[in-house]
Design a protein around this motif. Structure first.
Motif, PDB file in Angstrom:
ATOM      1  N   ALA A 152      -6.176   4.255  -1.495  1.00  0.00           N
ATOM      2  CA  ALA A 152      -6.748   5.477  -1.023  1.00  0.00           C
ATOM      3  C   ALA A 152      -6.408   5.953   0.307  1.00  0.00           C
ATOM      4  O   ALA A 152      -6.314   7.142   0.567  1.00  0.00           O
ATOM      5  N   SER A 153      -5.786   5.204   1.285  1.00  0.00           N
ATOM      6  CA  SER A 153      -5.280   5.535   2.489  1.00  0.00           C
ATOM      7  C   SER A 153      -3.584   6.146   2.373  1.00  0.00           C
ATOM      8  O   SER A 153      -3.141   6.965   3.165  1.00  0.00           O
ATOM      9  N   GLY A 154      -2.940   5.443   1.387  1.00  0.00           N
ATOM     10  CA  GLY A 154      -1.469   5.921   1.394  1.00  0.00           C
ATOM     11  C   GLY A 154      -0.680   5.012   2.547  1.00  0.00           C
ATOM     12  O   GLY A 154       0.479   5.357   2.560  1.00  0.00           O
ATOM     13  N   GLU A 155      -1.213   4.126   3.167  1.00  0.00           N
ATOM     14  CA  GLU A 155      -0.513   3.364   4.043  1.00  0.00           C
ATOM     15  C   GLU A 155      -0.726   1.754   3.950  1.00  0.00           C
ATOM     16  O   GLU A 155      -2.050   1.470   3.824  1.00  0.00           O
ATOM     17  N   ASN A 156       0.264   0.946   4.423  1.00  0.00           N
ATOM     18  CA  ASN A 156       0.141  -0.253   4.469  1.00  0.00           C
ATOM     19  C   ASN A 156       0.274  -0.512   5.945  1.00  0.00           C
ATOM     20  O   ASN A 156       1.344  -0.404   6.429  1.00  0.00           O
ATOM     21  N   VAL A 157      -0.882  -1.318   6.376  1.00  0.00           N
ATOM     22  CA  VAL A 157      -0.657  -2.066   7.786  1.00  0.00           C
ATOM     23  C   VAL A 157      -0.968  -3.488   8.005  1.00  0.00           C
ATOM     24  O   VAL A 157      -1.686  -4.125   7.202  1.00  0.00           O
ATOM     25  N   VAL A 158       0.194  -3.987   8.398  1.00  0.00           N
ATOM     26  CA  VAL A 158       0.270  -5.253   8.529  1.00  0.00           C
ATOM     27  C   VAL A 158       0.453  -5.831   9.905  1.00  0.00           C
ATOM     28  O   VAL A 158       1.247  -5.224  10.585  1.00  0.00           O
ATOM     29  N   ARG A 160       0.347  -9.452  11.858  1.00  0.00           N
ATOM     30  CA  ARG A 160       0.328 -10.877  11.700  1.00  0.00           C
ATOM     31  C   ARG A 160       1.501 -11.491  12.291  1.00  0.00           C
ATOM     32  O   ARG A 160       2.651 -10.716  12.294  1.00  0.00           O
ATOM     33  N   GLU A 161       1.779 -12.781  12.748  1.00  0.00           N
ATOM     34  CA  GLU A 161       2.540 -13.721  13.201  1.00  0.00           C
ATOM     35  C   GLU A 161       3.484 -12.494  14.071  1.00  0.00           C
ATOM     36  O   GLU A 161       4.774 -12.601  14.170  1.00  0.00           O
ATOM     37  N   GLY A 162       2.648 -11.962  14.988  1.00  0.00           N
ATOM     38  CA  GLY A 162       3.604 -11.355  16.230  1.00  0.00           C
ATOM     39  C   GLY A 162       3.999  -9.854  15.770  1.00  0.00           C
ATOM     40  O   GLY A 162       4.817  -9.250  16.309  1.00  0.00           O
ATOM     41  N   LEU A 163       3.880  -9.466  14.488  1.00  0.00           N
ATOM     42  CA  LEU A 163       4.530  -8.113  13.940  1.00  0.00           C
ATOM     43  C   LEU A 163       3.273  -7.216  13.813  1.00  0.00           C
ATOM     44  O   LEU A 163       2.174  -7.537  13.583  1.00  0.00           O
ATOM     45  N   SER A 164       3.700  -6.121  14.085  1.00  0.00           N
ATOM     46  CA  SER A 164       2.648  -4.783  13.823  1.00  0.00           C
ATOM     47  C   SER A 164       3.530  -3.907  13.036  1.00  0.00           C
ATOM     48  O   SER A 164       4.411  -3.159  13.448  1.00  0.00           O
ATOM     49  N   VAL A 165       3.314  -3.478  11.652  1.00  0.00           N
ATOM     50  CA  VAL A 165       4.278  -2.902  10.792  1.00  0.00           C
ATOM     51  C   VAL A 165       3.233  -1.846  10.180  1.00  0.00           C
ATOM     52  O   VAL A 165       2.051  -2.123   9.649  1.00  0.00           O
ATOM     53  N   ARG A 166       3.642  -0.760  10.181  1.00  0.00           N
ATOM     54  CA  ARG A 166       2.934   0.616   9.249  1.00  0.00           C
ATOM     55  C   ARG A 166       3.744   1.125   8.323  1.00  0.00           C
ATOM     56  O   ARG A 166       4.813   1.531   8.788  1.00  0.00           O
ATOM     57  N   HIS A 167       3.606   1.305   7.171  1.00  0.00           N
ATOM     58  CA  HIS A 167       4.545   1.894   6.461  1.00  0.00           C
ATOM     59  C   HIS A 167       3.763   2.726   5.111  1.00  0.00           C
ATOM     60  O   HIS A 167       2.706   2.357   4.874  1.00  0.00           O
ATOM     61  N   LYS A 168       4.259   3.721   4.657  1.00  0.00           N
ATOM     62  CA  LYS A 168       3.532   4.294   3.677  1.00  0.00           C
ATOM     63  C   LYS A 168       3.713   3.722   2.345  1.00  0.00           C
ATOM     64  O   LYS A 168       4.595   3.095   2.074  1.00  0.00           O
ATOM     65  N   ALA A 169       2.700   3.828   1.513  1.00  0.00           N
ATOM     66  CA  ALA A 169       2.603   3.145   0.239  1.00  0.00           C
ATOM     67  C   ALA A 169       1.599   4.221  -0.655  1.00  0.00           C
ATOM     68  O   ALA A 169       0.740   3.553  -0.967  1.00  0.00           O
ATOM     69  N   LYS A 170       2.336   5.132  -1.052  1.00  0.00           N
ATOM     70  CA  LYS A 170       1.508   6.017  -1.990  1.00  0.00           C
ATOM     71  C   LYS A 170       2.042   5.782  -3.340  1.00  0.00           C
ATOM     72  O   LYS A 170       3.089   5.866  -3.743  1.00  0.00           O
ATOM     73  N   PHE A 171       1.074   5.457  -4.236  1.00  0.00           N
ATOM     74  CA  PHE A 171       1.215   4.936  -5.421  1.00  0.00           C
ATOM     75  C   PHE A 171       0.020   5.264  -6.491  1.00  0.00           C
ATOM     76  O   PHE A 171      -1.065   5.501  -5.985  1.00  0.00           O
ATOM     77  N   VAL A 172       0.267   5.280  -7.844  1.00  0.00           N
ATOM     78  CA  VAL A 172      -0.680   5.409  -8.681  1.00  0.00           C
ATOM     79  C   VAL A 172      -0.922   3.741  -9.276  1.00  0.00           C
ATOM     80  O   VAL A 172      -0.138   3.201  -9.760  1.00  0.00           O
ATOM     81  N   LEU A 173      -2.362   3.407  -8.918  1.00  0.00           N
ATOM     82  CA  LEU A 173      -2.783   2.188  -9.241  1.00  0.00           C
ATOM     83  C   LEU A 173      -3.181   2.246 -10.534  1.00  0.00           C
ATOM     84  O   LEU A 173      -4.133   3.053 -10.881  1.00  0.00           O
TER      85      LEU A 173
END
Length: 333
Positions: A152-158, A160-173
């Motif tokens: 729904a958002s088109g983004e994956n936010v992770v 954890r483990e001292g990491l902070s990552v945000r990247h695009k994730a636009k797909f048809v589910l």
């Protein structure tokens, strides 16, 4: 072996239409396909993905960056050049862990160099393509929650483990399942844009034709694909034209009133039903080459946009599709 051609699939017209609508407008929110085993659910999804033209991707990018937005990922991208790749089609296995889906710390590199580096997961691989989940009704609920939020958002936010990552994730589910093996929770099912029901063909002619085509594909998949290449090209051109026309399609107020009337008549909770119905009707009109959404477009897609959003009525044993058809007949008679 070449993929089974999309246009060679016998019957299952509603499922194929739902996939085409999602290809024209991915913002609709994905497609849920419930039905009998062995009815071509995964075959149709894979065939559509392989049918689409290749996409341009920055060389060496693990996040599928487009040349129109280079270096927009946590990267870094290893090159300033781009090349063509097939549209991603990623299978999500039922046993997948959250780390594999979302991505996680690259432990091998961390132990070797001491650097904290993010290892992209399946969502990064599916960016700008399709994410397919077979037997989604057996997938753990918390994973389904995560997938629906990301789609729904088109983004994956992770984080954890001292990491902070945000990247695009636009797909048809695309999810598929057999209702006999368990149902999705209603609040999760409601998050899918479209829902279709597939059944084993009853007509002898169709069953015989399916056997013929499957035998031809097994014997020589390349020759069979070439035989259907012209029909697949027509489907591809239809999708391309629909994508170009989509933003220009007008939705008259009268059609919006019709959409609200149908949703009210069948008792759809919230406004997600109206919004999805309107978007699906607009994408269907674009596929048909129309300039304006008409009532016929709306009524044609209403069952697939609304059937999974209806509350169960203990006094009405008829299925969701029958309830929608009845409401349409009463509302527009």
């Amino acid at each position: 072996m070449a993929r089974f051609p999309f246009s060679a699939i016998v019957g299952q017209d509603e499922m194929k239409l739902a996939l085409l609508i999602a290809a024209v407008d991915p913002s609709i929110g994905g497609v849920m396909v419930f039905g009998d085993r062995g009815t071509g659910k995964s075959t149709a999804a894979r065939a559509l993905a392989s049918l689409l033209p290749p996409i341009m991707v920055m060389d060496g990018c693990r996040y599928g960056c487009s040349p129109e937005a280079p270096h927009s990922c946590p990267g870094p991208c290893e090159s300033n050049k781009a090349s063509k790749r097939p549209v991603p089609f990623v299978d999500l296995p039922l046993g997948a862990t959250e780390d594999r889906v979302l991505g996680s710390l690259d432990l091998e590199r961390a132990l070797r160099t001491g650097e904290k580096t993010f290892e992209p997961g399946l969502l990064a691989r599916a960016h700008r393509g399709f994410l397919y989940i077979d037997e989604i009704n057996l997938l753990e609920d918390h994973l389904v929650d995560l997938l629906l939020d990301v789609s729904a958002s088109g983004e994956n936010v992770v984080e954890r483990e001292g990491l902070s990552v945000r990247h695009k994730a636009k797909f048809v589910l695309i999810g598929s399942g057999n209702p006999e093996e368990g149902e999705l929770r209603p609040q999760l099912l409601d998050r899918f844009g479209l829902s279709v029901e597939v059944r084993t063909p009853r007509e002898i002619e169709n069953r015989v034709e399916i056997m013929r085509r499957c035998a031809s594909h097994d014997a020589d998949s390349e020759a069979f694909a070439a035989q259907w290449a012209e029909e697949d090209e027509k489907v591809l051109q239809q999708i391309a034209r629909g994508q170009k026309k989509l933003a220009k399609i007008e939705v008259p107020d009268g059609v919006l009133v019709d959409a609200a009337g149908i949703c009210s008549a069948v008792g759809v909770d919230g406004l997600r039903g109206e919004l999805t119905l309107m978007r699906a009707a607009r994408a269907f009109a674009a596929l048909k080459g129309a300039k304006v959404v008409k009532r016929d477009h709306l009524l044609h897609v209403a069952p697939m946009a609304l059937r999974h959003r209806l509350r169960r009525d203990v006094l009405d044993e008829s299925g969701s599709t029958a309830r929608i058809d009845r409401a349409i007949a009463e509302h527009f008679r």
